[in-house]
Structure formats: structure tokens, C-alpha cells
Design an enzyme around this catalytic site. Structure first.
Site, PDB file in Angstrom:
ATOM      1  N   ASN A   1       0.883  -1.168   0.000  1.00  0.00           N
ATOM      2  CA  ASN A   1       0.000   0.000   0.000  1.00  0.00           C
ATOM      3  C   ASN A   1       0.920   1.217   0.000  1.00  0.00           C
ATOM      4  OD1 ASN A   1      -1.773   2.072   0.503  1.00  0.00           O
ATOM      5  ND2 ASN A   1      -2.337   1.396   2.571  1.00  0.00           N
TER       6      ASN A   1
ATOM      7  N   LYS B   1       0.294   4.256  -0.376  1.00  0.00           N
ATOM      8  CA  LYS B   1      -0.304   5.501   0.151  1.00  0.00           C
ATOM      9  C   LYS B   1       0.053   6.666  -0.784  1.00  0.00           C
ATOM     10  CE  LYS B   1      -0.335   3.378   4.652  1.00  0.00           C
ATOM     11  NZ  LYS B   1      -0.301   3.507   6.105  1.00  0.00           N
TER      12      LYS B   1
ATOM     13  N   HIS C   1      -9.655   1.361   4.483  1.00  0.00           N
ATOM     14  CA  HIS C   1      -8.409   1.556   5.231  1.00  0.00           C
ATOM     15  C   HIS C   1      -8.684   2.515   6.390  1.00  0.00           C
ATOM     16  CE1 HIS C   1      -4.374   2.774   6.312  1.00  0.00           C
ATOM     17  NE2 HIS C   1      -3.951   1.670   5.719  1.00  0.00           N
TER      18      HIS C   1
ATOM     19  N   GLU D   1      -7.094   4.915   7.528  1.00  0.00           N
ATOM     20  CA  GLU D   1      -6.853   6.333   7.221  1.00  0.00           C
ATOM     21  C   GLU D   1      -8.063   6.936   6.503  1.00  0.00           C
ATOM     22  OE1 GLU D   1      -3.039   5.745   5.336  1.00  0.00           O
ATOM     23  OE2 GLU D   1      -2.200   5.214   7.282  1.00  0.00           O
TER      24      GLU D   1
ATOM     25  N   GLU E   1      -5.863  -4.728  10.369  1.00  0.00           N
ATOM     26  CA  GLU E   1      -4.865  -3.692  10.589  1.00  0.00           C
ATOM     27  C   GLU E   1      -5.172  -2.930  11.873  1.00  0.00           C
ATOM     28  OE1 GLU E   1      -2.727  -2.700   6.659  1.00  0.00           O
ATOM     29  OE2 GLU E   1      -4.341  -1.269   6.944  1.00  0.00           O
TER      30      GLU E   1
ATOM     31  N   GLY F   1       2.114   2.342  10.713  1.00  0.00           N
ATOM     32  CA  GLY F   1       3.092   3.413  10.571  1.00  0.00           C
ATOM     33  C   GLY F   1       3.762   3.824  11.873  1.00  0.00           C
TER      34      GLY F   1
ATOM     35  N   SER G   1       2.960  -2.106  10.423  1.00  0.00           N
ATOM     36  CA  SER G   1       4.402  -2.187  10.679  1.00  0.00           C
ATOM     37  C   SER G   1       5.001  -3.564  10.396  1.00  0.00           C
ATOM     38  CB  SER G   1       4.710  -1.725  12.105  1.00  0.00           C
ATOM     39  OG  SER G   1       4.311  -0.365  12.272  1.00  0.00           O
TER      40      SER G   1
HETATM   41  P1  PGA Z   1       2.568   0.289   7.683  1.00  0.00           P
HETATM   42  O1  PGA Z   1       1.139   0.529   6.988  1.00  0.00           O
HETATM   43  O2  PGA Z   1       3.109  -1.014   7.137  1.00  0.00           O
HETATM   44  O3  PGA Z   1       3.396   1.473   7.286  1.00  0.00           O
HETATM   45  O4  PGA Z   1       2.329   0.209   9.143  1.00  0.00           O
HETATM   46  C1  PGA Z   1       0.244  -0.526   6.780  1.00  0.00           C
HETATM   47  C2  PGA Z   1      -1.019  -0.010   6.142  1.00  0.00           C
HETATM   48  O5  PGA Z   1      -1.451   1.099   6.482  1.00  0.00           O
HETATM   49  O6  PGA Z   1      -1.620  -0.694   5.285  1.00  0.00           O
END
Ligand code: PGA
Length: 251
Positions: free
Chosen positions: A9, A11, A96, A98, A168, A174, A213
């Protein structure tokens, strides 16, 4: 037997030059014919043309990170499922955290996006997960159950035969704070059980990814857990050698 899937992903990262180089490095690193796992990258919309032209015929599939729930019309700034089809997308991430938190996407809206994606033949990667506050207050399972039920009540449990779920935990995204393999396994198992109550066969065939992460140095211990079928990778998907190492851990 469920096949492992590792999906990146990206982003809102990269530019034309960097993304072209990243795709090139992924193709070079993930070309072995004996791959047991599947790989995909979910890229920002403007790079779908590039992604399609680079990845066509490679071992890597591609998709988008969001989609409109509407077919077409006066929805300024939105992108439809048929537009994603025009660029050969196989996957689209829906719900997601976000999107849920920063753009106010409700369970209902996420379910509508999921359904729209499936109607167009795209495979939705449905994200579910709890915030730290919810985990601390003991409502993790209730939150995830509500997120799942919103989709099941709109699209039906059978729809999960052509979908991927990504667990998630919001507190792990993140932050460098990964769920332990056992914490992740517990929730993956809960998700599978919840679905099995309605259809055991669909539950046992369902691909459930872990995201939050995942790095080259913790992917293997997560992917070895019985209900973890791969990962949805944010930060580490932007560095070719890290993403390739995570894909290799899934193999
Ligand atoms: P990350 O993000 O691996 O940077 O924690 C995962 C995601 O948001 O899909």
C-alpha cells in the site's frame, strides 16, 4: 490450501521517476517462476497507467487504494470501479483506517465501496481494525465484528469468496509497533470464526492479511501463524529490497 498474498500500500508517496524505478526493482526481484505466494501493489491513481504498462506479464498484480461507491456521475474528485478496470486493476483497498478516520468513511460507506468493487470484478481488500483506545477498553472484537457485519449484511457472506480481509490494528500502522504474532493470530482467528458461523467453507478459504508495521525482520514470524495469510504493507513497500524480502518470507 490458502495461498499467501503480500500487497503493498504505497499511500500518497513517490513520484513518476521514483515509482518507475521501484516497479522495475520489484519486477527484477520477484521474477522466480516457483513463487508460492502472490504479490500486488496498490498505487496512487495517477500511476496506474505506468503500473499497468510495467507490470503486465510480470508476477506482480496491481490495484488502487480507494474507489467510489458510485458508478458514475457528478462526484468531483472521485474514481469509479470501471475506471480502475480500464487500468487492469485486480485489487482495491476499501475501508483503510486512514480513510475511515481522516475522510469519515463509515462502515456503511465501506460496505458500499466493497460491493461496487465486487460488481465490477475487482477483489476488495477490506481493512478492519481497532484503535488503541478501543483495544484498551476491551472492545476490539466488537469493533471488528461491526466492521465485518456491515459488509456481510449488504453484500452477503458468499461475497467473501472473492475478497481479501486485512486486519490492521490502527495503533500498529506506521508506528513501528507491530502486533505480536500471537495478538495478530488471535484476531485473525476471531475473524475466521465470525465468518465460519455463517459459512465454514468460505471462512476456511478466506485470505486474511495482517497489516501494521510489517517489516523484513518480522514478516516471517507473523506469516507462520495459522490464520495469517500474508500482509498489507505500507512503509516497507516503498523500499524494493524490503518489500521483496517480505514477499520472500511469504514464500
Ligand atoms: P505500515 O502501513 O506497514 O506502514 O504500518 C500498513 C497499512 O497502512 O496498510
Amino acid at each position: 490450501m490458502r495461498k499467501k498474498l503480500v500487497a503493498g500500500n504505497w499511500k500518497m508517496h513517490g513520484n513518476l521517476k521514483e515509482n518507475e524505478a521501484l516497479l522495475g526493482a520489484l519486477i527484477a526481484g520477484l521474477s522466480e517462476p516457483e513463487n508460492k505466494a502472490s504479490y500486488a501493489v496498490c498505487v496512487p491513481y495517477p500511476y496506474l497507467t505506468l503500473t499497468q504498462s510495467k507490470l503486465r506479464g510480470s508476477a506482480i498484480k496491481w490495484g488502487a487504494q480507494n474507489v467510489s461507491q458510485y458508478e458514475k456521475g457528478a462526484y468531483t474528485g472521485e474514481v469509479s470501479v470501471s475506471m480502475l478496470n480500464d487500468f487492469g486493476c485486480e485489487f482495491v483497498i476499501v475501508g483503510h483506517s486512514e480513510r475511515r478516520m481522516l475522510y469519515g468513511e463509515s462502515n456503511k460507506m465501506v460496505a458500499e465501496k466493497y460491493l461496487a468493487a465486487q460488481h465490477a470484478g475487482l477483489i476488495p481488500i477490506l481493512c478492519v481494525g481497532e484503535t488503541l483506545e478501543q483495544r484498551d477498553s476491551g472492545t476490539t472484537k466488537q469493533i471488528i465484528d461491526e466492521q465485518l457485519k456491515a459488509v456481510i449484511s449488504l453484500a452477503g457472506v458468499d461475497s467473501l469468496a472473492d475478497a481479501v480481509i486485512a486486519y490492521e490494528p490502527v495503533w500498529a500502522i506506521g508506528t513501528g509497533k507491530t502486533a505480536t504474532p500471537q495478538q495478530a493470530q488471535d484476531i485473525h482467528h476471531f475473524i475466521r470464526l465470525t465468518i465460519a458461523q455463517q459459512n465454514a467453507e468460505i471462512a476456511s478459504d478466506l485470505t486474511i492479511l495482517y497489516g501494521g508495521s510489517v517489516k523484513a525482520n518480522n514478516a516471517a514470524e507473523l506469516f507462520v501463524m495459522p490464520d495469517i495469510d500474508g500482509g498489507l504493507i505500507g512503509g516497507a513497500s516503498l523500499v524494493a529490497e524490503d518489500f521483496i524480502a517480505i514477499c520472500q518470507a511469504a514464500n
